[in-house]
Scaffold this active site. Structure first.
Site, PDB file in Angstrom:
ATOM      1  N   SER A  13       0.031  -2.281  44.503  1.00 62.07           N
ATOM      2  CA  SER A  13      -0.167  -3.720  44.358  1.00 62.07           C
ATOM      3  C   SER A  13       1.188  -4.399  44.254  1.00 62.07           C
ATOM      4  O   SER A  13       1.951  -4.130  43.327  1.00 62.07           O
ATOM      5  CB  SER A  13      -0.999  -4.024  43.109  1.00 62.07           C
ATOM      6  N   GLY A  21       3.163  -1.810  37.888  1.00 60.17           N
ATOM      7  CA  GLY A  21       3.661  -0.764  37.017  1.00 60.17           C
ATOM      8  C   GLY A  21       5.182  -0.766  36.998  1.00 60.17           C
ATOM      9  O   GLY A  21       5.840  -1.349  37.865  1.00 60.17           O
ATOM     10  N   GLU A  37       8.806   0.128  37.723  1.00 54.62           N
ATOM     11  CA  GLU A  37       9.336   0.656  38.981  1.00 54.62           C
ATOM     12  C   GLU A  37      10.822   0.983  38.854  1.00 54.62           C
ATOM     13  O   GLU A  37      11.605   0.172  38.332  1.00 54.62           O
ATOM     14  CB  GLU A  37       9.132  -0.336  40.131  1.00 54.62           C
TER      15      GLU A  37
END
Length: 977
Positions: free
Chosen positions: A160, A383, A385
């Site tokens: 996403s 999330g 990264e």
């Protein structure tokens, strides 16, 4: 929980709270043991830990959903369905709002977890046609948002690239009645650039690989991604786990479900095609270094799909318009600047379209009912990264994770400790890392990284990414979580480039390259490009760019500032709701099933704060409730508190706990709440309450039904039977009589109609009577009003022809009689004299015609009476007729002399030597003559001047004083003489 203790040696502990020792080694060992048995879910109290297995497991079918519906949280093995069901039923019981925070690294399975929760609510909630439609739209919004917002990255094939928060709205019955989505920071830079091994957004590949031939031909596209510059930069367009052709069909089907029709879908896909064509536009430079655009084919397709002028578009891509006072100056772009403008347009168009798409989905899921609703929110956001090269997008994404970690700390660890202190409950405090220092480093006003970045973007002069890095070093050189090549020691300096800075996040160190920070933060689009987009024939483009307010000359907020504001609003939304947590873990970096990378898992466990959360749960209490609420719910379990407790609530709770057999270590009494240490104690109480509740309800129902219905049942049944019998008999008789009467009437009417031309007999007598009555009633309302009216008399039916003629003669004789009776003796004598005079003189005396008043008496004036200047002005038109007239003022009606002159071509109104008005004969629409003896004639004139004023005149024409008016009537003027 007892089942978890029994199965601990075979499949590990289902709840980490029940571990013998709370060490990291024991934690990982239990996690691995369950993972190897494909048990990917484990609890920490009410927190759910999920490990991505990278394979399909048969644990998400409808049978599994049915097992977890309405079951206490710890009764069955851990599952995402259990958490979803518990949040749902808690919401219904307490009628408050909840949210489920799904966090973890990219590729840990956050998006899949949110899908499973949506699917569970789609099946478990009550079902009606309306609710099924709402749930279908919620589910089908996923493939659309994934197509437009997800992409392949180095760590995840379906990552996403935007943040999504969805509110699912429920009514008081638990029915899903609506939804709303908020999106955050779409990674627009991916549209124009992808790192090696990554792809653009899925929708681009789906269109060129799965789109129908006629659609591609209509948009000027070729089959295959290799033809487009924006799709080949990562050199990884083909991915084994992604089937673009099948996904294309899913997206088209989903668009129909969320109420996007075919025309709007074509506009949507047209924007994707525009972006692809923009990427293939290449610039050359002239001898002065200015950008030239020679690729007319791609430019033609862009202008054609946008519906704008190709030359204006070319000018917008190669020149900048500068306002200089009232003039506009065109300043040519350099080659690099032209490429920047092209990419900025592609990013802006895609970003605005994505926002439009989210709004469209929200409109289709909107709940029309204004009554109060409870919601369960799903937060599926980026999330943490860490790539080989980390740019502006990774900085924003990791900042977002810092904020969510801060929220987690506030809502769990910190709030837990503060509540125990406030309630005066003794327990062992748990030390945890508070990442507020890192959040302040990024977002603090004036001194934070975002503020410094904005200042550098807005300040005049030659601001660059390197000057931004220098400003960072000046402002925060001594911060313990910030380091650059210049500030680092010798060992650290070897791992940093001169254009890098490093932040020590809660999840570990991340090195960011400042190249592109200013451009991505500005994300500017020139005003002339915005104006051009507002003229587009593509409805979506026009709508998106029209909302950007192109006339506003204020500089828009930077991307980082907008993102920071969005996160603050999101935090406020989440703080107002009850929190549930799902922590997603990656089992390995290679995305292979069955591999458990302990080092990777250990790192994730550490930065997600799972060990701290476990220690809080082990040290603290699993349940806490205010005395009033606890007593209100569980008072039926104790005879002393049921049905009413009159004393202090704390005393009642203490008495209730003793009656239930709570041991001293199982609970604590705080200032305002009771704290229960183990979930098994709570659920034993809850089970006893459920059993007691059913027993009480059964007794009440039995008493009430026996008392109220036992004696009345027979009476009601007998009475109902009698009433039904009488009523049905009466209704049947009445209906039979009506039908018989109707049959007779219709039969007579039909027979009468068939024999209407015959002599009057029994069969047609009533019909003929109806015809006569109907004609006489109509004749009564349509009788002639004057003797001269010979045409108004109604045509009679055949049966009344003779009677109609008699009535007509009688009526006319009556009107003549009334007229004769109305003549006075004086009028009669005058008329007799006129008849006598006419008989004596008519045709026998030469002066007879002159003695009778004529309607057209010559009262003209000669040219000598007209001003010489006026004659000089209109002599070429040849004067035909002239007459004196009088104008009356509007106020006071003061008379003023005027002259009316008629020439071959026009009529003139003259005041002395001035021509006040000229009316061309060609402007005449018609002439009307009065049917009275007042000598009035009306000229209908077309009005050319919408502001023409009203004039009034009086003329002495034809031997009498007559009025001449010129006034506006709609679009027509009337000249009345």
């Amino acid at each position: 929980m007892e089942g978890a203790l029994t199965a601990r040696d075979r499949v590990g502990i289902q709840d980490f709270v029940l571990l013998d020792e709370t060490t990291e080694t024991a934690f990982l060992s239990n996690l691995k043991k369950r993972f190897c048995k494909d048990l990917i879910y484990t609890y920490i109290g009410t927190l759910l830990v999920s490990v991505n297995p990278y394979k399909q497991l048969d644990i998400y079918n409808k049978k599994q959903m049915a097992i977890y519906m309405g079951v206490n949280f710890f009764e069955l093995p851990p599952h995402i369905y259990a958490l979803a069901d518990n949040a749902y039923h808690t919401m219904l019981t307490e009628f408050n709002n909840h949210f489920i925070l799904i966090s973890g690294e990219s590729g840990a399975g956050k998006t899949e977890a949110s899908k499973k929760i949506l699917q569970y609510y789609a099946v478990s909630c009550p079902s009606t046609t309306l609710l099924n439609t709402v749930r279908d739209k919620m589910l089908m919004s996923n493939p659309v948002l994934e197509a437009f917002g997800n992409a392949k990255t180095l760590k995840n094939d379906n990552s996403s690239r935007f943040g999504k928060y969805m509110d699912i709205q429920f009514d008081s019955q638990g029915d899903a009645v609506g939804g709303h989505i908020l999106n955050y920071l779409l990674e627009k830079s991916r549209v124009v650039h992808q790192n090696h091994g990554e792809r653009n957004f899925h929708i681009f590949y789906q269109l060129v690989e799965g789109g129908e031939d006629n659609l591609l031909q209509q948009m000027g596209l070729e089959r295959g991604y290799q033809h487009y510059s924006y799709l080949t930069q990562g050199q990884c367009a083909t991915v084994s786990s992604i089937n673009d052709k099948n996904d294309w069909k899913s997206v088209k089907n989903a668009l129909q479900v969320i109420d996007i029709d075919e025309i709007t879908s074509n506009h949507l896909f047209g924007i994707i095609a525009i972006v692809l064509h923009l990427g293939n536009i290449h610039f050359d430079s002239d001898n002065k270094g200015h950008a030239l655009l020679n690729n007319n084919a791609e430019l033609h397709w862009v202008s054609n799909l946008l519906g704008v002028d190709a030359y204006t578009l070319q000018e917008g891509l190669t020149f900048k318009k500068i306002d200089a006072h009232k003039d506009q100056v065109l300043s040519p772009f350099t080659l690099d600047h032209a490429v920047y403008v092209r990419d900025a347009l592609a990013k802006a168009m895609y970003g605005q379209t994505f926002t439009w798409l989210v709004n469209k989905i929200n409109d289709s899921m909107e709940n029309k009912d204004s009554s109060r609703k409870t919601v369960i929110g799903l937060l599926d956001i980026y999330g943490f990264e860490v790539f080989y090269v980390n740019s502006f997008e990774q900085f924003c994404i990791n900042y977002c994770n810092e904020k969510l970690q801060q929220l987690f700390i506030q809502l769990t660890l910190q709030a837990e400790q503060e509540e125990y202190e406030a309630e005066n409950i003794e327990w062992e405090p748990v030390q945890f890392f508070n990442n507020k220092i890192i959040c302040d480093l990024v977002e603090e006003r004036h001194t934070g990284i975002i503020s410094i970045l904005d200042e550098e973007c807005l300040r005049p002069g030659d601001a660059t990414d390197l000057t931004f890095l220098e400003r960072l070093q000046e402002k925060m050189g001594s911060h313990p979580h910030f380091v650059t090549h210049k500030l680092a020691d010798k060992m650290t300096r070897k791992t940093l480039e001169r254009g890098d800075f490093r932040l020590l996040h809660y999840a570990g160190e991340v090195t960011y390259c400042v190249v592109g920070f200013l451009d991505k933060n500005n994300d500017l689009l020139y005003r002339n490009i915005k104006d051009l987009m507002c003229q587009s024939k593509n409805a979506i483009v026009k709508e998106c760019f029209s909302t950007m307010d192109p006339d506003n000359r204020r500089r828009p907020e930077t991307v980082a500032t907008q993102f920071k504001s969005s996160l603050l609003k999101l935090t406020e939304i989440l703080m107002a709701k009850e929190a549930w947590y799902i922590r997603c873990l990656k089992s390995n970096e290679s995305k292979q099933p069955g591999q458990f990378d302990e080092a990777l898992i250990r790192h994730q466990v550490k930065y997600l704060g799972l060990m701290e959360h476990l220690r809080v749960r082990r040290t603290g209490f699993a349940y806490r409730r205010k005395y009033e609420d606890f007593l209100k719910r569980y008072k039926p379990l104790c005879p002393a508190t049921w049905p009413h407790w009159r004393g202090d609530p704390a005393d009642g709770v203490e008495l209730l706990a003793q009656h239930l057999g709570y041991l001293p270590f199982e609970y604590k009494m705080g200032r305002t709440k009771i704290f229960i240490r183990h979930p098994r104690t709570l659920y034993a109480t809850e089970d006893a309450y459920e059993k007691c509740k059913h027993e009480l309800a059964t007794k009440l129902q039995a008493k009430y039904k026996g008392y109220r219905t036992k004696g009345e049942f027979k009476k009601q049944k007998e009475a109902a039977t009698k009433i039904e019998t009488c009523w049905r008999g009466a209704q049947a008789r009445k209906e039979r009589e009506k039908r018989e009467w109707a049959v007779k009437v219709i039969r007579k009417f039909i027979k009468g109609y068939m024999t209407r031309g015959q002599a009057k007999v029994t069969d047609n007598s009533e019909y003929l009577a109806f015809v006569k009555q109907s004609y006489l009633n109509r004749l009564k309302d349509n009788l002639p009003k004057t003797v001269l009216d010979k045409t108004t008399w109604l045509s009679p039916p055949a049966v009344l022809t003779e009677a109609s003629e008699i009535l007509r003669k009688l009526h006319y004789r009556l009107m003549v009689r009334k007229y004769v009776k109305g003549i006075t003796p004086q009028k009669k004598a005058q008329l007799q004299l006129k008849v006598l005079t006419s008989s004596i003189f008519k045709g026998k005396k030469d002066s007879y015609p002159q003695s009778v008043a004529q309607p057209f008496m010559d009262t003209r004036i000669s040219e000598n009476d007209i001003n010489a200047r006026v004659i000089q002005m209109i002599r070429h038109e040849h004067i035909k007729y002239s007459v004196p007239i009088i104008k009356y003022d509007r106020n006071g009606f003061k008379p003023r002399p005027r002259q009316l002159i008629l020439t071959q071509t026009a009529a003139y109104v003259i005041e002395k030597a001035k021509i006040k008005q000229r009316v061309l004969y060609t402007a005449l629409k018609g002439i009307s003559v009065s049917n009275l003896t007042d000598g009035m004639i009306i000229f209908h004139v077309t009005c050319e001047d919408s502001k023409q004023k009203v004039c009034r005149y009086t003329a002495d024409i034809w031997g009498c004083q007559n009025c001449l008016f010129l006034y506006k009537y709609g679009t027509e003027c009337l000249l009345i003489v």
